[in-house]
Design a protein around this motif. Sequence first.
Motif, PDB file in Angstrom:
ATOM      1  N   ALA A 142       0.748  -0.964   0.523  1.00 23.54           N
ATOM      2  CA  ALA A 142       0.070   0.124   0.144  1.00 23.54           C
ATOM      3  C   ALA A 142       1.030   1.443   0.426  1.00 23.54           C
ATOM      4  O   ALA A 142       0.794   1.989  -0.947  1.00 23.54           O
ATOM      5  CB  ALA A 142      -0.952  -0.194   1.454  1.00 23.54           C
ATOM      6  N   LEU A 143       1.986   1.228   1.146  1.00 23.23           N
ATOM      7  CA  LEU A 143       2.927   2.692   1.033  1.00 23.23           C
ATOM      8  C   LEU A 143       3.322   2.791  -0.629  1.00 23.23           C
ATOM      9  O   LEU A 143       3.530   3.690  -0.777  1.00 23.23           O
ATOM     10  CB  LEU A 143       3.922   2.164   1.987  1.00 23.23           C
ATOM     11  CG  LEU A 143       4.993   3.269   2.329  1.00 23.23           C
ATOM     12  CD1 LEU A 143       4.049   5.018   2.146  1.00 23.23           C
ATOM     13  CD2 LEU A 143       5.697   2.704   3.397  1.00 23.23           C
ATOM     14  N   SER A 144       4.348   1.136  -1.121  1.00 16.04           N
ATOM     15  CA  SER A 144       5.026   1.781  -2.439  1.00 16.04           C
ATOM     16  C   SER A 144       4.074   1.881  -3.187  1.00 16.04           C
ATOM     17  O   SER A 144       4.174   2.695  -4.392  1.00 16.04           O
ATOM     18  CB  SER A 144       5.542   0.187  -2.671  1.00 16.04           C
ATOM     19  OG  SER A 144       6.033  -0.027  -1.908  1.00 16.04           O
ATOM     20  N   GLY A 145       2.660   1.567  -2.897  1.00 21.01           N
ATOM     21  CA  GLY A 145       2.016   1.985  -4.962  1.00 21.01           C
ATOM     22  C   GLY A 145       1.377   3.371  -4.107  1.00 21.01           C
ATOM     23  O   GLY A 145       1.363   3.858  -5.153  1.00 21.01           O
ATOM     24  N   MET A 146       1.358   4.317  -3.072  1.00 17.54           N
ATOM     25  CA  MET A 146       0.803   5.066  -3.258  1.00 17.54           C
ATOM     26  C   MET A 146       2.435   6.234  -3.503  1.00 17.54           C
ATOM     27  O   MET A 146       1.958   7.090  -3.511  1.00 17.54           O
ATOM     28  CB  MET A 146       0.476   6.152  -1.650  1.00 17.54           C
ATOM     29  CG  MET A 146      -0.732   5.015  -1.050  1.00 17.54           C
ATOM     30  SD  MET A 146      -1.490   5.840   0.608  1.00 17.54           S
ATOM     31  CE  MET A 146      -2.481   3.868   0.685  1.00 17.54           C
ATOM     32  N   LEU A 147       3.547   5.821  -3.486  1.00 15.34           N
ATOM     33  CA  LEU A 147       4.661   6.145  -3.590  1.00 15.34           C
ATOM     34  C   LEU A 147       4.801   6.538  -5.376  1.00 15.34           C
ATOM     35  O   LEU A 147       5.477   7.485  -5.659  1.00 15.34           O
ATOM     36  CB  LEU A 147       5.906   6.176  -2.067  1.00 15.34           C
ATOM     37  CG  LEU A 147       5.831   6.158  -0.957  1.00 15.34           C
ATOM     38  CD1 LEU A 147       7.032   5.377  -0.730  1.00 15.34           C
ATOM     39  CD2 LEU A 147       5.614   7.662  -1.183  1.00 15.34           C
ATOM     40  N   GLN A 148       4.435   5.517  -5.488  1.00 16.28           N
ATOM     41  CA  GLN A 148       4.592   4.956  -7.060  1.00 16.28           C
ATOM     42  C   GLN A 148       2.945   5.712  -7.440  1.00 16.28           C
ATOM     43  O   GLN A 148       2.806   5.830  -9.165  1.00 16.28           O
ATOM     44  CB  GLN A 148       4.600   4.027  -7.586  1.00 16.28           C
ATOM     45  CG  GLN A 148       6.044   4.005  -7.376  1.00 16.28           C
ATOM     46  CD  GLN A 148       7.330   3.707  -7.517  1.00 16.28           C
ATOM     47  OE1 GLN A 148       6.792   5.332  -8.790  1.00 16.28           O
ATOM     48  NE2 GLN A 148       7.859   3.456  -7.680  1.00 16.28           N
ATOM     49  N   SER A 149       2.461   6.772  -7.511  1.00 17.24           N
ATOM     50  CA  SER A 149       1.018   6.861  -7.876  1.00 17.24           C
ATOM     51  C   SER A 149       0.861   8.137  -8.632  1.00 17.24           C
ATOM     52  O   SER A 149       2.299   8.961  -8.678  1.00 17.24           O
ATOM     53  CB  SER A 149       0.196   7.809  -7.130  1.00 17.24           C
ATOM     54  OG  SER A 149      -0.673   8.608  -7.490  1.00 17.24           O
ATOM     55  N   CYS A 150       0.727   7.853  -9.804  1.00 20.07           N
ATOM     56  CA  CYS A 150       0.227   8.495 -11.642  1.00 20.07           C
ATOM     57  C   CYS A 150      -0.371   9.928 -10.648  1.00 20.07           C
ATOM     58  O   CYS A 150       0.113  10.716 -11.583  1.00 20.07           O
ATOM     59  CB  CYS A 150      -0.114   8.153 -12.851  1.00 20.07           C
ATOM     60  SG  CYS A 150      -0.230   8.840 -14.004  1.00 20.07           S
ATOM     61  N   THR A 151      -1.253   9.654 -10.242  1.00 22.73           N
ATOM     62  CA  THR A 151      -2.134  11.569  -9.234  1.00 22.73           C
ATOM     63  C   THR A 151      -1.413  11.385  -8.799  1.00 22.73           C
ATOM     64  O   THR A 151      -0.451  11.012  -7.995  1.00 22.73           O
ATOM     65  CB  THR A 151      -3.604  10.968  -9.761  1.00 22.73           C
ATOM     66  OG1 THR A 151      -3.493   9.914  -7.893  1.00 22.73           O
ATOM     67  CG2 THR A 151      -4.142  10.442 -10.486  1.00 22.73           C
ATOM     68  N   VAL A 152      -1.675  12.833  -8.317  1.00 17.89           N
ATOM     69  CA  VAL A 152      -1.165  13.358  -6.872  1.00 17.89           C
ATOM     70  C   VAL A 152      -1.433  14.088  -6.267  1.00 17.89           C
ATOM     71  O   VAL A 152      -2.553  13.994  -5.780  1.00 17.89           O
ATOM     72  CB  VAL A 152       0.091  15.327  -7.798  1.00 17.89           C
ATOM     73  CG1 VAL A 152      -0.194  16.060  -6.806  1.00 17.89           C
ATOM     74  CG2 VAL A 152       0.017  15.044  -9.587  1.00 17.89           C
TER      75      VAL A 152
END
Length: 272
Positions: A213-223
């Motif tokens: 979850a943390l990694s996915g949010m850090l890699q978010s395409c949206t701001v």
Amino acid sequence: MRDILEAVAAGDLSPAAAEARLAGYATTDAGRFDAARETRRGVPEAILADVKTPAETATLAAAAVESTGRAILTRASQAHVDAVAEELDDAVELDRDERARTLVAHAPDFEPPSLDAAVGIVTGGTSDAEAAGEAAVIAREMGASVARVEDVGVAHLGRVLDHLDELRAADVLVVAAGREGALPTVVAGLVDTPVIGLPVSTGYGHGGDGEAALSGMLQSCTVLSVVNVDAGFVAGAQAGLVARAVSQARGDADTDENADTDEGAVSGSDSD
């Protein structure tokens, strides 16, 4: 300083409250309570209970109420709550959120802050309620109005879209999600307000305990911005700071509008 000393001598001010005013903190056998944090930083000091004994937590809570009129406990067990309730005066109002594991104590004369701003707290599922609830308590204690949107995970995007008007109405959003943490990214692509991603330690196997979850949010395409896993206090405090800035801007805008109106009225009377 003399006024403070005279107040202590007269019994109108406790030594702990006097120390808090002079030094910015109150000293107890359980440690120091940062009584000036809210004035200095805009974020109220909270007492993290789960690494302290019930007795230590109760001592710090008493110092918090004595010096600031309020105590906020996070990660508090029932034993912590019972110890605090026994330590504090019966006139102190206690607000316990069992799911969020928080306890808030208000002295009878405490005046809570009030902001003209709304914080939205969004969860992907029921498992995210603890961290999200902690964020909600902190944002509310900072004076923001709080609206909850629960159980709108990305397994069915229709659940998010059904609440789109509510999400867009908020001034800032805290979006809590576990597993792969996709919900904040989706929400951030649908609204024009700041989004704070709150990864939650749900999920299992590879990337479990909030890591995916943390990694996915850090890699978010949206701001969006992201806090640490289960860091509800931090997410709520960040949202509260945004809400405070929004509220201040609205107040300044109202002042300018009133000034323009007054000036127009005066100009109109002169022309007559």
